[in-house]
Motif scaffolding. Structure first.
Motif, PDB file in Angstrom:
ATOM      1  N   ALA A  52       1.011  -1.313  -0.088  1.00  0.00           N
ATOM      2  CA  ALA A  52       0.006   0.000   0.019  1.00  0.00           C
ATOM      3  C   ALA A  52       1.033   1.194   0.027  1.00  0.00           C
ATOM      4  O   ALA A  52       0.503   2.276  -0.728  1.00  0.00           O
ATOM      5  CB  ALA A  52      -0.871  -0.042   1.299  1.00  0.00           C
ATOM      6  N   ASN A  53       2.003   1.222   0.949  1.00  0.00           N
ATOM      7  CA  ASN A  53       3.025   2.173   0.668  1.00  0.00           C
ATOM      8  C   ASN A  53       3.549   2.626  -0.697  1.00  0.00           C
ATOM      9  O   ASN A  53       3.557   3.956  -0.990  1.00  0.00           O
ATOM     10  CB  ASN A  53       4.072   2.220   1.884  1.00  0.00           C
ATOM     11  CG  ASN A  53       3.401   2.275   3.200  1.00  0.00           C
ATOM     12  OD1 ASN A  53       2.247   2.869   3.424  1.00  0.00           O
ATOM     13  ND2 ASN A  53       4.009   1.741   4.116  1.00  0.00           N
ATOM     14  N   ALA A  54       4.012   1.507  -1.291  1.00  0.00           N
ATOM     15  CA  ALA A  54       4.554   1.732  -2.598  1.00  0.00           C
ATOM     16  C   ALA A  54       3.378   2.310  -3.556  1.00  0.00           C
ATOM     17  O   ALA A  54       3.788   3.087  -4.413  1.00  0.00           O
ATOM     18  CB  ALA A  54       4.933   0.174  -3.224  1.00  0.00           C
ATOM     19  N   ALA A  55       2.264   1.853  -3.421  1.00  0.00           N
ATOM     20  CA  ALA A  55       1.025   2.300  -4.401  1.00  0.00           C
ATOM     21  C   ALA A  55       0.998   3.665  -4.033  1.00  0.00           C
ATOM     22  O   ALA A  55       0.692   4.404  -5.041  1.00  0.00           O
ATOM     23  CB  ALA A  55      -0.199   1.449  -3.993  1.00  0.00           C
ATOM     24  N   LEU A  56       0.999   3.948  -2.745  1.00  0.00           N
ATOM     25  CA  LEU A  56       0.824   5.607  -2.312  1.00  0.00           C
ATOM     26  C   LEU A  56       1.796   6.327  -3.447  1.00  0.00           C
ATOM     27  O   LEU A  56       1.567   7.333  -3.845  1.00  0.00           O
ATOM     28  CB  LEU A  56       0.732   5.715  -1.006  1.00  0.00           C
ATOM     29  CG  LEU A  56       0.770   7.098  -0.319  1.00  0.00           C
ATOM     30  CD1 LEU A  56      -0.175   7.930  -0.788  1.00  0.00           C
ATOM     31  CD2 LEU A  56       1.257   7.182   0.988  1.00  0.00           C
ATOM     32  N   VAL A  57       2.898   5.912  -2.966  1.00  0.00           N
ATOM     33  CA  VAL A  57       4.145   6.603  -3.546  1.00  0.00           C
ATOM     34  C   VAL A  57       3.987   6.785  -5.250  1.00  0.00           C
ATOM     35  O   VAL A  57       4.134   7.903  -5.708  1.00  0.00           O
ATOM     36  CB  VAL A  57       5.584   6.036  -3.293  1.00  0.00           C
ATOM     37  CG1 VAL A  57       6.758   6.543  -4.192  1.00  0.00           C
ATOM     38  CG2 VAL A  57       5.837   6.175  -1.785  1.00  0.00           C
ATOM     39  N   ALA A  58       3.624   5.786  -5.724  1.00  0.00           N
ATOM     40  CA  ALA A  58       3.576   5.562  -7.273  1.00  0.00           C
ATOM     41  C   ALA A  58       2.378   6.739  -7.573  1.00  0.00           C
ATOM     42  O   ALA A  58       2.451   7.306  -8.588  1.00  0.00           O
ATOM     43  CB  ALA A  58       3.281   4.046  -7.699  1.00  0.00           C
ATOM     44  N   LEU A  59       1.350   6.592  -6.837  1.00  0.00           N
ATOM     45  CA  LEU A  59       0.157   7.493  -7.259  1.00  0.00           C
ATOM     46  C   LEU A  59       0.468   8.875  -7.121  1.00  0.00           C
ATOM     47  O   LEU A  59       0.095   9.659  -8.022  1.00  0.00           O
ATOM     48  CB  LEU A  59      -1.025   7.057  -6.301  1.00  0.00           C
ATOM     49  CG  LEU A  59      -2.256   7.959  -6.262  1.00  0.00           C
ATOM     50  CD1 LEU A  59      -2.945   7.908  -7.815  1.00  0.00           C
ATOM     51  CD2 LEU A  59      -3.367   7.929  -5.319  1.00  0.00           C
ATOM     52  N   LEU A  60       1.125   9.345  -5.864  1.00  0.00           N
ATOM     53  CA  LEU A  60       1.554  10.754  -5.790  1.00  0.00           C
ATOM     54  C   LEU A  60       2.413  11.094  -6.728  1.00  0.00           C
ATOM     55  O   LEU A  60       2.325  12.221  -7.394  1.00  0.00           O
ATOM     56  CB  LEU A  60       2.012  10.822  -4.339  1.00  0.00           C
ATOM     57  CG  LEU A  60       0.985  10.988  -3.463  1.00  0.00           C
ATOM     58  CD1 LEU A  60       1.795  11.195  -1.656  1.00  0.00           C
ATOM     59  CD2 LEU A  60       0.062  12.204  -3.511  1.00  0.00           C
ATOM     60  N   ALA A  61       3.555  10.291  -7.275  1.00  0.00           N
ATOM     61  CA  ALA A  61       4.418  10.536  -8.275  1.00  0.00           C
ATOM     62  C   ALA A  61       3.850  10.951  -9.655  1.00  0.00           C
ATOM     63  O   ALA A  61       3.969  11.817 -10.391  1.00  0.00           O
ATOM     64  CB  ALA A  61       5.409   9.564  -8.276  1.00  0.00           C
ATOM     65  N   ARG A  62       2.644  10.111  -9.892  1.00  0.00           N
ATOM     66  CA  ARG A  62       1.801  10.283 -10.883  1.00  0.00           C
ATOM     67  C   ARG A  62       1.300  11.631 -11.101  1.00  0.00           C
ATOM     68  O   ARG A  62       1.211  12.431 -11.818  1.00  0.00           O
ATOM     69  CB  ARG A  62       1.021   8.776 -11.456  1.00  0.00           C
ATOM     70  CG  ARG A  62       0.199   8.976 -12.745  1.00  0.00           C
ATOM     71  CD  ARG A  62      -0.615   8.001 -13.185  1.00  0.00           C
ATOM     72  NE  ARG A  62      -1.068   7.252 -12.006  1.00  0.00           N
ATOM     73  CZ  ARG A  62      -2.496   7.561 -11.670  1.00  0.00           C
ATOM     74  NH1 ARG A  62      -3.034   8.484 -12.183  1.00  0.00           N
ATOM     75  NH2 ARG A  62      -3.085   6.710 -10.735  1.00  0.00           N
TER      76      ARG A  62
END
Length: 104
Positions: A52-62
């Motif tokens: 979930a943390n990795a998905a959060l980072v990816a989403l915010l980056a995008r």
């Protein structure tokens, strides 16, 4: 207290993450009972092994149009409430965030 603040290296975001939220997205700003604001973010990933943390980072980056390497989880790795640092020019990042929230 607002959900974001400028730092020396970028923009710090206070986030309330909902894992297994059915979709990946930023759902706006929420005021917690103590009066603090957080960005409401949901991700499809499960809250195990850092997914979930990795998905959060990816989403915010995008959403913020920055490389993933410039998005760092600085507090709350195992909690629902997290602090995320977006490294870069804080006024530019803040303008992007505000534009996204206004369009949302």
């Amino acid at each position: 207290m607002p959900a974001w603040r400028e730092s020396q290296t970028g923009l710090l975001l206070s986030v309330r993450l909902t894992p297994r939220g059915g979709r990946d997205g930023l759902d706006g700003v929420e005021t917690l009972t103590e009066g603090r604001e957080v960005l409401k973010i949901r991700v499809r990933a499960a809250p195990r092994e850092g997914q979930a943390n990795a998905a959060l980072v990816a989403l915010l980056a995008r959403l913020m149009d920055v490389p993933r390497s410039r998005v760092r989880l600085v507090a709350g790795a195992s909690a629902r409430l997290k602090t995320v640092l977006l490294e870069g020019d804080a006024p530019v990042l803040l303008a992007r965030l505000e534009a996204f929230l206004a369009a949302g």
